[in-house]
Structures are given as C-alpha cells and as structure tokens.
Design a protein around this motif. Structure first.
Motif, PDB file in Angstrom:
ATOM      1  N   SER A  49     -10.838  -7.884   1.572  1.00  0.00           N
ATOM      2  CA  SER A  49     -11.053  -6.778   2.844  1.00  0.00           C
ATOM      3  C   SER A  49     -12.364  -5.526   2.610  1.00  0.00           C
ATOM      4  N   SER A  50     -12.885  -5.720   1.523  1.00  0.00           N
ATOM      5  CA  SER A  50     -14.472  -4.696   2.273  1.00  0.00           C
ATOM      6  C   SER A  50     -15.123  -6.265   2.891  1.00  0.00           C
ATOM      7  N   GLU A  69      -9.440  -2.532  -3.040  1.00  0.00           N
ATOM      8  CA  GLU A  69      -9.809  -3.259  -2.610  1.00  0.00           C
ATOM      9  C   GLU A  69     -10.464  -4.323  -2.657  1.00  0.00           C
ATOM     10  N   ASP A  70     -10.393  -5.242  -2.008  1.00  0.00           N
ATOM     11  CA  ASP A  70     -11.172  -6.736  -2.222  1.00  0.00           C
ATOM     12  C   ASP A  70     -11.570  -7.149  -1.782  1.00  0.00           C
ATOM     13  N   HIS A  77     -14.506  -5.552   6.216  1.00  0.00           N
ATOM     14  CA  HIS A  77     -14.602  -3.964   6.786  1.00  0.00           C
ATOM     15  C   HIS A  77     -15.784  -4.170   6.963  1.00  0.00           C
ATOM     16  N   TYR A 106      -6.665  -7.676  -5.366  1.00  0.00           N
ATOM     17  CA  TYR A 106      -5.231  -8.279  -4.845  1.00  0.00           C
ATOM     18  C   TYR A 106      -4.332  -9.559  -6.016  1.00  0.00           C
ATOM     19  N   ASP A 132       0.703  -1.098  -0.262  1.00  0.00           N
ATOM     20  CA  ASP A 132       0.064  -0.195  -0.099  1.00  0.00           C
ATOM     21  C   ASP A 132       1.181   1.246   0.186  1.00  0.00           C
TER      22      ASP A 132
END
Lengths: 460, 460, 460
Positions: free
Chosen positions: B445-446, B441-442, B449, C216, B434
């Motif tokens: 990852s999302s 944004e994977d 989140h 990614y 990063d």
C-alpha cells in the motif's frame, strides 16, 4: 509449441468416470469391519472385551487424524512454495488424494482385508489408504507444475495399484516389517516419481525458470506444510504398529530422529552456502528426512540414541543432496525434480530400509524379551522359526523389490502420461496456476499493470 | 449515507455485560460432571469401572479438539477469502464463538444436563457447545462483511438460544437422531442466516463490489480453513455418537462421503465454466458438502458405498448452486449470501436430513442386529416400541421443525439487528477491515501510494 | 557500527557440537520407559493391566501432539507478525525447540526419571520436554529479531538447564503442583527473557523502527499461531495431570478461562484506542492470557465460574499491559520486549501462581472428597500430613523461587550473550530476515525496484 490445456470435457469426464467406478466397486465389495458394524456388541462378548474403549477406533483414531492432516495440509502446503502455483499445489494434491484413498481402500482391501467376498474396512484401513496416497503425493512433488489434473488422476490410478502390489509382496509374501513405510511409501513413491519425471523430461523448461522460485509469503505457506509433517511424523510412523509398547516406542524414536535432523540440516545449510545464510528449501525439506529414515525401524528397539544418529546423518545427506546432487541429476540425468523428492524421500527412504534391515538382523531375546521378539516381528504361524538375521535378509530384499517396482512402474506410467490430449502445459506455462485455475487479479498485479513501463505513462 | 461505526463505547459495553452475565449464571448453575469431579474415584467404584481410561474424557477428547479446530480455524480461515476482510473473518468469528460456547453451555445445560438445580458439564458438553456455535459461524457466513461486532454478539445470543430450543424439540421431544447435526446445525444455521441477510438486504451493495473478490494469497488462507474442515469432519460427525462401533462407523462414512464429493466438485467446477478452469470458491466450499449431508446418517449403517453416493450428489448440487442459484437468490430474492452458505450448508443440510430419515426408516434387525438396532436408535424406555419406519417419520418431522424455527427465528433476529445505533458499516465500506480494525499500512500500500498516479511524479 | 553476522563457521560448529554431545549423552543415559519397551507384555502382567489401552501412551498421546503443535506452529507462527522476520520467527523457533527438547529430555530425566543409572523415557517425558522448551520460546519472544541463531542456541542450553533446576526445586523439593506451568513455564520463561533483553538493551533500536510493525498478511499468519495456542491450551494444561478426572477437569477449566478472556480483551482493545478500533496485537496475545493464568489451578477444583473470573481479569490486565505498561517498560526500564511477553506470560503467570496458591489453600475434603483431596495434591508418603493451607504456602513460595531463578539466571545468560563474535545484528538490521536467511526476491520487491524513484525513469 502451442498446447491444448482446455480441461472442460476431459477433466469432468475422468473425475466422473473414476467416481462412478468407485461407487459400483464399493457397492459390490466394501462393508464395515466388525468393530465398526452395528453387530459389535455381540462381537465384543465373543472377544471377551470388557469395555467399548478396547475398540480399535480408540487405539488408532488420533493417529489417523494426524496422518490425514499430513497428507492434505502437510504435503499440500509444503508444495505451495512456488510463487504462482499455490492453487495447483494444494488443489491438485487434494484432488488426487481424495480419489486415491478410495481406490487404495479397494486395492489394499482385496489384498489384506478380503473375507467371504467382502472387503471389511475399519480405522486401520483408512490409515493405510492415506499411507498409500502419501506415496502418490511424493511422486507429485517431482512433477509439480508440469502436468495436467487429468494426467495426475491417471497417475494416481496406476500408482495406487502398483503400491498395493508392492506392499503385498513385501508385507505378505516376504513378511517384511515396514510400519512407517520407508520402503513401501518413500522409496517406492520417490523412485516412481523420479522415473516418471525422467520420462516426461522437458529440455526447454528454462523458459519458465523465473516461476520456479518462491516469494516471501509462499515460503511461509510452505512452512505450514513442513511443520505439520514434522510434528505429526511420530503419529505417521506409529499409526499402524502393534497396540501398546510398539506404538509408544515408534513415536519416541521418530521424535528423537526428527529433532536431531533439524540441527544437522541447519548446520549444513549454512556451511554449504558461501554467505553462510540459511536456505528455506533445506529447512522445509531436509528437516523431515529423519522421519523418513526411521520409518521401518521406529517400532523396533532402535533406541533413542540410535534414532538421533539416524536423524543426524539424514539431515546431512538430504541437505548435501539439495546443494550438489539435484543440479547434477537435472543436467546429467535429465531428472527435473521440482520439490527435490530425491533428497527428502528417495535417499532417506533407502537409508530407512537399510537401518530397518540392520535393526531387525541384530534383534536379540535379551533386548526384546522372548515374547517381545515374537510380537515385534510377528514370528508366529508360518514364520515361527524365522530368526532375526533371516528377517534382516528379507528386509533387505524388500528394498530391492520396492526399487524395482518403482523403476519399472514409473517407466510404464511415464510412457502412458506421454499420450497426447492429456492437457499438459507448454514449457513456458509450467509452474503457473493460470493454466488450470481461475486466478483472481491481485492488488499487486493490478498495480503492476498500472505501472507497466511499456504502457504510455500518465505523465509524459 | 454516513453511518456511525464508532465502537469505542458500544462494543466494550456489550462484551462486558455479556461476560459478567456469564460469570453470574455459571456461578449459580454450572458444576463439574462426576467424571470431571474430584469425587470421581468413588463414582468409579460405584460404576464398576476398572480403569481410568473408561472416563468419557478418553472416548471424546481427541474428537473434541478436532471440532474445536474446525470452529475457530476452520470456519475462521474459510472466510478469509475476501481480499481485505481477513481480520474481521478470523477475529469476529473468534469473538462470537468464544461468547457463544459459554452461552451454549448454559442453554444446552438447562435442557439436557440439569440435575438438582445444577448443570453438570463434561467433555461432551464442550463438544455440544462447539456444535451450537458452529451454527452461528454458518449464519455469520451469509452476513460476512456487512455487520458490526455488536450486531454479531446480539445475533449470537439469540441464535444460540433458538438453537438450544430447536435441539431440545428434536432430540428430546421427537427423539430424533442427529449426531452430526445435518438438521440442528446446518439446516437451522444456514436458513437462519439466510433469513437474517434477507432482512438486512442492502440494495446498493454493488458499491463495495470490488472488495467482494479474493486475491491470490487470501485464497490460500481460505484453503487452510477449508482443508481443516474437510479433514476433521469425520471427527465432527462421530464426536457425540455412542461409544464403540457408532463412533467408528460415523468416521468411516464421513471419510467416504467427503472423498467422493471432491471429485464431483472438481468435475462440475470445470464443466460449468466456459474456459474449463477450476474455481477456488467451489474447491473451498462444495468439497465440504459431503460432510454436511451425512451428518444425520453417518452413525447409522449408511455403508461406505451409500456414503459415496451421498457425497457424489452433494458435490454436484453444491457446485451448481454456486454457479446458477446464488446469482438468482441475490437478484430475485434479494438474499445476499457472502460465503454461499446456501450451497454449502442449506441444501446439503436438507439432503442430510432426508438421507437420515430414509436410512432410519429402512433400518432392519438383519442389518443392525437386535441389540444393535435398539442401541443405534436408542429404542429404550418410552421409545422401546418405536419401529424404524416411525423413527423415519419423526426424522422427517425434524427437518421441518428446524426449517420453521430457522425462518421464524431469523426473521425476528434480523429485525432486531435493524435497530439503529448497532454500528453496521455503510454500503461502500462493506467487506473492509479498516472500519473496525487498526490495519497496518502495507509495503504494497505504501508502495502504491508512492506511485499514485494522481501525485506529482518525481520525474516531471 | 558494522557487525559481523557471517554465520558460515560459527552456526554449523555450534549445531554439530551440540548434537554430537546429545548423541553421546543419549547413548550413555537414555533408554525406553517400560511402557515403551519390548518387555512390556511381561510388565503388563505384573501390573495386572488387562488391556493394551491402559498403556500411558493412550492417556497422553493426543494431548502430546496438541502441545507439540503449540510449540512449533503456535509459538512459531505467533511471532511471524513482523513484516520481514517470518523466516526467523518460524525457523529459529524450530531450531531452538528441536535442540531444546533433546537437552530437556536429559536434564529433566536426570532429575525425575533416573533409575539404575539410566533415564527411562515415555510419552510423559516428551510432553515435559516440550513444556520446558515452551519457556525458551517465551523468552525468544522478548528478544525476537535482535539475536543471532548462535546466541539462541546458547540461550537454549542455559535456559533449559535452569528450567530443570527450578522445576526440580518446585515439584520435588517444595512438592508444589503446577501441571500447566504458570510458574515453571510462564513466570520463569517470561522474567528470564525480560532480564536477558534488558541486559542486551539497544539504545539505538529506533533505527529499525519501521520494520517492527506488521503488514496485513503477516498478521494473518500470526493469527494461525495465536488460534492454535488458544485452541490447544486445554490440552497443554491437562497433558500431565493425573489420569481420569484431573485431566478432564483441567481441560474444562482452561476452556472456560480462555473463552472469557476473549471478551474482555476485545472490550479493552476497543476501549483503550481513541478511534475504538480493535488492535490485532491484543487479539493475537491477550486472548491467551486466560490459559496462562489457570496453568497451576486448572487441575484443581477451580470450578467453571472460577475459571471465567480468572479469564475475565487476565484479558483486562494483559490488554492494559500492552497499551500502557509496555511503552513504560521500554522508555523507563529499558526493557525492549518485541512480542510483549510481559503482558502475555509474565503478569498472567504471576496471577496463575497466586490463583493456584489460593485454590490449593482453600481446598477442603467436602469439595474434593477424602480420596480426591489426597490424590489431587498427592498427600502421600512424606507429604501425607500436609494440609491444604500449608500446601498453599508452598505454592506461594514456588512463585518467588521461579521469579528469583528467572532474574538471576537471565542476568547471567544475558551477560554470556554479550560475548563478542556471537554474530548479533546491527541496530539497523534488526527485525530483518535478510541478515541470516536467503530471502527470495519478491514480485513486489522487484516491482519496487523497477519503480525505484532514484533510478532513471524510462519516460524521461
């Protein structure tokens, strides 16, 4: 049933024992072929070679490297399709192939390159060793996820031995042509592996059923393996053919057969699925059947359209095999074939043997030329009076010999692998890297853990 | 401490400056080798070559392409094992290698291919440029995740320069043989990188400890790199050897050494872990040590069993190094070696230098033939009276020269890289793409989140 | 609007029809080239070839395999960058290329290798077929994610046909040199694809905007494709050049251009982004522009520094294109270019044509030698009086012919693809494998499902 899969003493013991044996045997037997020996300059003068470029290295090394990639990346990554067995697929394939090529250099060397008490090795021996190991990689496909690395090393030892014996019978005793190994590699390797997995039948394997599927990214890793096999198969089938036109022709025939095979695979993958969607398993595997099926005949005058026809049929046979035959083999015959090698190697291998026999039997001086016919089938020395039709008969005999060796050998080796203490996984741990590998805790898994519904939630 | 990692002006400035310099220097100095020049037809007649196939291109191009893959995919993907540094691993390796090969063509050209004020380049120069950059890729492994791209471009500039000087001393002044670069590439590159990382020591690196591990798929990406290095290493060690038997022999020796190395790596990986499970780090790295360690001697008459022994030992040394030596180097000597290049390149490189010295010192006319001995060690011109044992002494001297150049050069370059404003990341941002990359944004990852426990949950 | 994407009858029908047609046409027309035919021994004597190594197979086969990898792995994986279109990228590329190479062998064969009613194929034909399909893979990049496999097979049929016509006009009628295909492959393929995607314009494509990005790991898969294209491009540009110095030179020029291109791509990727961070899209694509842009001139005496300059400029042009031109093309001209082929192939292809024309026009006997000039531009037979400056004019004409053929052909084929019932996806289902593929339920997805906030949570 709890199984002891602790490898700490058993695996190192077998690896070190096997490797020390290799060193001793190489020390006693293996030397360089004249073309790789420092005396080459003198040799060259005797053979009247005008340039270094006529060293066999330059005829075969590019093909060798392609074959090498097929064995280690091709087979290794093709088997990574399982969601949690990527380390085992690539890693154990690496281990067994690295051992197997050494043992194959010895076994094949004793049969084919033994002169004055020494095995003389050059680039062609390296290719043949890779070929031999290819048959072990095929068999590994059937038992993928269900065996320990110790079992795999034992399997490799025996299968390489039997491969060399079978190859000797075919190539030296029957004078059979099989440059791309439809019989010696695919038919032998696949039926050997299928017999082993039959002997090791696990009635309760459905306990690990959830791990037998793929995930999105594992299917992409598997496509790397599949494509390298597909792209380099022309090198595989031409690597040990005669210099010149034979190598050239073998590459063209294989290229054509493989291209044709892709279209029928796609057609039948869609046709045989209710929703008409394509199945990655077929694309990864059945598209390669065309390469297997011209293994014997690629160096012959099969012709480009003949190759297209063979590829056409094999794409269909292989895809139909995946959809209809594989469930039947498992439920009725108790053959649990993880990667579907029956569809990719066994049936196309048999077809390849038959196509080779027919192509040989129908060879004529008109098509090959007088010299060309002699050279293509090596009708010299003891075999100078053999006719194409007789050759076809011997080719057909080669199929049966390979099949018989595979079934008998597989049964014996399967029984050996049932010896306790070899560390095979329990039914519920099959297809799971965690048994033999240090597996990193993933972001996803840690996330999974964080939201495990059985845990007390933060918010309650 | 907050670090300024803003690259927008610094990185473009260095890239463009470096590249404009290349264009000017190439314009002044670089031309085609006669074998790549349109005047070749006339040249050919003068050299009495009967066929176009005797152009050096056909002797070396397949090996060149394999080496090229090793540098860009091999080293690049081997370093993707870190969970969030895949872009940096592959991308920065790509950047530094692309610059490095240009600068290497110049530096090596001035030393070895300079005629009438021009550097004449052909396929062998391309291979040597790739080799030179290989030593930079090795050094990159030690500092992976801890430096900015600007630092890497500066490192490349200096390391390529020093590599060329060291290579000139060894090959031209000491008349040392080192076709696969155990000394010039591996020993030099690894100790250079280790010295640099020592100078750049970060006492608080444990702040990014959680990012120093791998995840499941990143280990599979790294296996792509590892396998391509392993498979193509025979091409690496034979690429610039003499035509004919020397290339042939170098490939065979390397093939044998690498195969053997896999078995001892697996054995010790299991043996040194309490639970007996295999560690992907060892499989990805220590299996390659056998290729490093026959770099000098592969083109000599090391013999297949000699190669097996070298591979056997190096698998053990390298794996033991990962388990015991690496933690020691970090805690006691403050050498933070991200990829473990000490185990894969430094120690095996030294072993390779020693094996080469011993193999050269023990060479005899009986084993090589009269002509073969002269040709293998190039005992012609100024060196026509050199004996094998003297050659062995010079080979040994080459090890020490490489080591000294690496330590001194690494210390200087490490100090240069400490200059502020080069944009290195803070300790807590090491091993994190990063910092220098736009990272998508994977899904994961999302998702992460969405379920972040610190957010107000929907259900409460 | 609901679209019918059910493929079960349509896709198998087209695949089987296409393949049966291939078999019939191959049966009637295609035979082996003399160098791949069993009569070769006799041929060899007639041609006074002293060794089997002078078979064209050994001049071209290693390059062929590299090109083959570029088409199937290079293009296939480059397009896997989309988060949920990896199966379609690799799988459909596989399908269309496997069909395309067969049809290309026929089309190119009729134009260039037709003797006595038969097309004679050898390794050079295989390379040219791969080249032809390369132009289809390029066009596929523009419409990636927005078409059905049936549409792609129809596109391939027509594009290969037009490619062969265009190539015939350039190479045979205009006597234009274009060994690496800047004009015939890149300019033609890219403008053809851009025209098709313009015709197929989808005003509501933003409905699938969230799926047009990468994740990614998909970016790392794409780097595999990008690197293989980059590494093997020297083989691509030299594969069909004249034996000897021309192949040698083409590889060196391409190597230089590509290396230079990486540095300016990195520079401008950082420079044009506010935060100065690198963008993977640029690294994956713009670094390759240098290879495209020396496609025509690589086999000429472009010289290494000339190549560096071309690469330097193309890295800039291509990256600027991604940042500024691509959004403009989409918003103003309604050209939705999924992979950005305008930046990687169209503009660099045009530049390549121009560089080729200039390099040809400025060729002199001093630089090439008398024989070299004749051989490089094939100034023999009907063309023995052509001068370099005239050749430059014809080269320039070739650019316009390619462009015109691409625009006209793309418009017609785009219109054909608008025929209903070809099964294209709805706007909201673009860039989604699930439409045409059986997609495994992932750990992540199942996890996602488990925590779906719309589901009743366990804890409430």
């Amino acid at each position: 049933m709890v199984k002891n899969t602790y490898m700490r003493w058993r695996l190192p013991f077998v690896c070190l024992l096997w490797e020390v044996a290799m060193i001793i045997l190489f020390g006693v037997f293996v030397r360089f072929d004249p073309e790789a020996d420092a005396h080459w300059k003198e040799e060259q003068r005797q053979k009247n070679l005008t340039s270094d470029i006529e060293n066999d290295f330059y005829f075969r090394y590019p093909s060798f490297q392609d074959v090498h990639v097929m064995i280690f990346v091709g087979f290794g990554f093709l088997m990574t399709f399982l969601q949690r067995y990527g380390f085992g697929a690539v890693g154990f394939n690496f281990l067994l192939a690295a051992f197997g090529i050494q043992w194959a250099l010895l076994m094949q060397g004793w049969f084919h390159s033994f002169e004055n008490g020494k095995i003389l090795i050059g680039v062609e021996n390296l290719i043949n060793a890779d070929f031999c190991v290819g048959s072990v990689c095929i068999a590994f496909g059937a038992i993928l996820g269900k065996t320990s690395p110790v079992q795999l090393l034992i399997l490799t030892l025996f299968q390489v031995t039997l491969f060399a014996v079978n190859e000797y019978i075919l190539v030296s005793l029957l004078h059979v042509k099989d440059a791309g190994g439809s019989m010696t590699i695919h038919t032998f390797g696949a039926y050997f592996g299928l017999t082993v997995t039959r002997i090791l039948y696990r009635p309760n394997l459905e306990q690990s059923k959830d791990k037998q599927g793929s995930v999105y990214h594992s299917d992409l890793f598997a496509m790397i393996g599949a494509l390298y096999l597909w792209m380099y198969w022309p090198s595989f089938n031409s690597a040990v053919s005669n210099h010149g036109d034979a190598q050239h022709r073998a590459a063209i025939n294989t290229y054509c057969s493989l291209a044709s095979c892709v279209l029928t695979t796609v057609a039948f993958s869609s046709l045989l699925q209710k929703k008409g969607k394509l199945d990655m398993v077929h694309i990864q595997n059945a598209t390669l059947a065309g390469g297997v099926a011209v293994g014997t005949s690629a160096e012959m005058m099969l012709t480009p359209y003949g190759s297209l026809i063979v590829g056409f049929l094999c794409g269909i046979v292989s895809t139909v095999g995946f959809v209809y035959l594989m469930p039947f083999l498992e439920s009725k015959l108790h053959i649990q074939d993880t990667c579907g090698i029956h569809n990719l190697h066994a049936m196309p291998g048999l077809i390849g043997g038959i196509v080779g026999a027919v192509t040989a039997a129908t060879a004529t001086e008109e098509v090959y030329g007088k010299e060309g016919l002699i050279s293509a089938f090596d009708f010299t020395g003891d075999y100078k009076d053999r006719t194409p039709s007789v050759q076809g008969g011997f080719q057909a005999a080669g199929i049966f010999v390979s099949l018989a060796m595979a079934l008998a050998g597989g049964a014996i080796v399967g029984a050996i692998l049932k010896i306790p203490f070899l560390g095979d996984p329990a039914d519920e741990n099959c297809f799971e890297d965690d048994v033999y590998w240090e597996v990193p805790e993933d972001e996803e898994s840690s996330l999974y853990h964080m939201h495990d519904p059985t845990l007390k939630p933060v918010t309650s």
